[in-house]
Design a protein around this motif. Structure first.
Motif, PDB file in Angstrom:
ATOM      1  N   ARG A   1       0.830  -1.194   0.000  1.00  0.00           N
ATOM      2  CA  ARG A   1       0.000   0.000   0.000  1.00  0.00           C
ATOM      3  C   ARG A   1       0.875   1.259   0.000  1.00  0.00           C
ATOM      4  NH1 ARG A   1      -5.335  -0.672   2.573  1.00  0.00           N
ATOM      5  NH2 ARG A   1      -5.783  -2.896   2.739  1.00  0.00           N
ATOM      6  N   ALA A   2       0.476   2.249  -0.778  1.00  0.00           N
ATOM      7  CA  ALA A   2       1.223   3.503  -0.798  1.00  0.00           C
ATOM      8  C   ALA A   2       1.160   4.200   0.559  1.00  0.00           C
ATOM      9  CB  ALA A   2       0.652   4.420  -1.884  1.00  0.00           C
ATOM     10  N   LEU A   3       0.037   4.007   1.278  1.00  0.00           N
ATOM     11  CA  LEU A   3      -0.119   4.638   2.580  1.00  0.00           C
ATOM     12  C   LEU A   3       0.942   4.178   3.570  1.00  0.00           C
ATOM     13  CD1 LEU A   3      -1.814   6.447   4.456  1.00  0.00           C
ATOM     14  CD2 LEU A   3      -3.245   4.440   4.949  1.00  0.00           C
ATOM     15  N   ASP A   4       1.474   2.973   3.358  1.00  0.00           N
ATOM     16  CA  ASP A   4       2.468   2.459   4.299  1.00  0.00           C
ATOM     17  C   ASP A   4       3.739   3.295   4.310  1.00  0.00           C
ATOM     18  OD1 ASP A   4       1.020   0.356   5.359  1.00  0.00           O
ATOM     19  OD2 ASP A   4       1.509  -0.959   3.687  1.00  0.00           O
ATOM     20  N   MET A   5       3.985   4.040   3.255  1.00  0.00           N
ATOM     21  CA  MET A   5       5.146   4.925   3.243  1.00  0.00           C
ATOM     22  C   MET A   5       5.015   6.001   4.322  1.00  0.00           C
ATOM     23  SD  MET A   5       7.451   3.876   1.343  1.00  0.00           S
ATOM     24  CE  MET A   5       8.484   5.327   1.602  1.00  0.00           C
ATOM     25  N   VAL A   6       3.781   6.374   4.644  1.00  0.00           N
ATOM     26  CA  VAL A   6       3.569   7.350   5.717  1.00  0.00           C
ATOM     27  C   VAL A   6       4.062   6.783   7.040  1.00  0.00           C
ATOM     28  CG1 VAL A   6       1.838   8.633   7.023  1.00  0.00           C
ATOM     29  CG2 VAL A   6       1.609   8.383   4.536  1.00  0.00           C
ATOM     30  N   TRP A   7       3.734   5.496   7.286  1.00  0.00           N
ATOM     31  CA  TRP A   7       4.154   4.867   8.547  1.00  0.00           C
ATOM     32  C   TRP A   7       5.672   4.681   8.571  1.00  0.00           C
ATOM     33  CZ3 TRP A   7      -0.045   6.378   9.962  1.00  0.00           C
ATOM     34  CH2 TRP A   7      -1.267   6.015   9.402  1.00  0.00           C
ATOM     35  N   VAL A   8       6.252   4.388   7.413  1.00  0.00           N
ATOM     36  CA  VAL A   8       7.710   4.264   7.335  1.00  0.00           C
ATOM     37  C   VAL A   8       8.375   5.589   7.686  1.00  0.00           C
ATOM     38  CG1 VAL A   8       9.652   3.865   5.791  1.00  0.00           C
ATOM     39  CG2 VAL A   8       7.668   2.378   5.668  1.00  0.00           C
ATOM     40  N   LEU A   9       7.855   6.664   7.121  1.00  0.00           N
ATOM     41  CA  LEU A   9       8.447   7.980   7.372  1.00  0.00           C
ATOM     42  C   LEU A   9       8.285   8.393   8.836  1.00  0.00           C
ATOM     43  CD1 LEU A   9       7.304   9.856   4.133  1.00  0.00           C
ATOM     44  CD2 LEU A   9       9.598   9.021   4.696  1.00  0.00           C
ATOM     45  N   LEU A  10       7.121   8.070   9.420  1.00  0.00           N
ATOM     46  CA  LEU A  10       6.914   8.379  10.835  1.00  0.00           C
ATOM     47  C   LEU A  10       7.903   7.603  11.711  1.00  0.00           C
ATOM     48  CD1 LEU A  10       3.022   8.492  11.266  1.00  0.00           C
ATOM     49  CD2 LEU A  10       4.630  10.387  11.509  1.00  0.00           C
ATOM     50  N   ALA A  11       8.041   6.307  11.404  1.00  0.00           N
ATOM     51  CA  ALA A  11       8.973   5.487  12.184  1.00  0.00           C
ATOM     52  C   ALA A  11      10.407   5.974  12.007  1.00  0.00           C
ATOM     53  CB  ALA A  11       8.858   4.022  11.761  1.00  0.00           C
ATOM     54  N   MET A  12      10.775   6.327  10.779  1.00  0.00           N
ATOM     55  CA  MET A  12      12.133   6.823  10.528  1.00  0.00           C
ATOM     56  C   MET A  12      12.375   8.141  11.271  1.00  0.00           C
ATOM     57  SD  MET A  12      12.617   5.958   6.462  1.00  0.00           S
ATOM     58  CE  MET A  12      14.179   6.848   6.401  1.00  0.00           C
TER      59      MET A  12
END
Length: 298
Positions: A117-128
């Motif tokens: 999902r493209a939305l998962d990039m949001v969670w990746v960026l938050l975690a990073m």
């Protein structure tokens, strides 16, 4: 009507209780066992007693394993053992909540990697962003001990491995797979603890506290999570368990007087938010393996 309402709240209360008991047990271990037998001895006593408790409760010897399942259990248990040892080694120099937050990057990475999902990039960026605020990168970016951070990162890698190996034995009963995995984990960490602490591990006070820590931080949380897993979809479970870093930080503040800076609280919040978002995005058609959903410090 009240019975229906209570039944609806039961799994959520079970998860919250699991996270709290896990944090209480770990805080107790850090406060009481660390000065006596060190992180290595603490891991050996805790995992050893946890394995013994679940071995007696679940009696896994009753169900034979195929050769493939035996190999998977060995890998699963070895990852669990190294994960626990690494986490406790990190706790020597890192605040409890910070160590848990860094460790959470392991399951988060697995969840995001499995999704498209493209939305998962949001969670990746938050975690990073959260990890960037925590990790001692560059010059004086953080007051965290670099060695402790490396131990936490290793724990995160082991947690990710534990989940992946857990998928291979997801068809086994939860109690069966976890009890066998903990037995293997005990075989990994007990020699390390003995080499470090020696006969101090046999002190009555150490054994008594170790048994209590194992019950509070393993037997009780695992039992509560089994209750929740039978009543909740995987994504709901993942959302609730994502509060663990924040709960750990609060318990460490109250019980261990571990003060965190505003930046560290913000970082923990970002990682919790990333974990919750990732769990919320999990499709119901792709349930996570039951064994892989159990607490990090099992």
């Amino acid at each position: 009507m009240s019975n229906v309402r209570n039944a609806r709240w039961l799994p959520w209360l079970a998860i919250f209780g699991s996270v709290v008991f896990l944090g209480l047990g770990t805080s107790w271990a850090k406060h009481t066992l660390f000065p006596a037998v060190g992180a290595q001895g603490t891991t050996a006593v805790r995992v050893g007693f946890s394995a013994l408790i679940l071995w007696l409760l679940c009696r896994p010897w009753r169900l034979p394993l195929s050769p493939a399942d035996r190999r998977a259990v060995l890998l699963y248990g070895a990852a669990l053992g190294v994960m626990n040892l690494s986490f406790y080694m990190a706790l020597r120099t890192l605040p409890f909540g910070v160590a848990v937050a860094i460790e959470f990057s392991g399951p988060l990475a697995v969840a995001v990697w499995a999704s498209r999902r493209a939305l998962d990039m949001v969670w990746v960026l938050l975690a990073m962003a959260g990890l960037a605020l925590l990790l001692p990168l560059g010059h004086a970016v953080s007051s965290l001990d670099p060695v402790g951070v490396l131990w936490s990162v290793l724990a995160a890698v082991c947690w990710a491995s534990y989940i992946l190996f857990g998928k291979r034995i997801g068809h086994l009963p939860v109690g069966h797979s976890v009890s066998l995995g903990l037995a293997m984990a005990a075989l990994v960490v007990i020699p390390v603890g003995v080499a470090h602490a020696g006969s101090a591990l046999l002190a009555p006070s150490v054994l008594l506290v170790g048994l209590g820590v194992a019950a509070v931080s393993s037997a009780v949380p695992l039992s509560l999570e089994m209750v929740a897993l039978q009543r909740l979809p995987p994504q709901a479970f993942g959302i609730m368990i994502s509060m663990e870093p924040a709960v750990a930080a609060m318990l460490a503040l109250l019980l261990l007087d571990e003060q965190l800076s505003a930046v560290q609280w913000l970082a923990i919040g970002l990682i919790v938010l990333a974990s919750m978002g990732s769990a919320l995005a999990v499709r119901r058609s792709e349930p996570a393996p039951r064994a892989a959903q159990l607490p990090a410090e099992a």
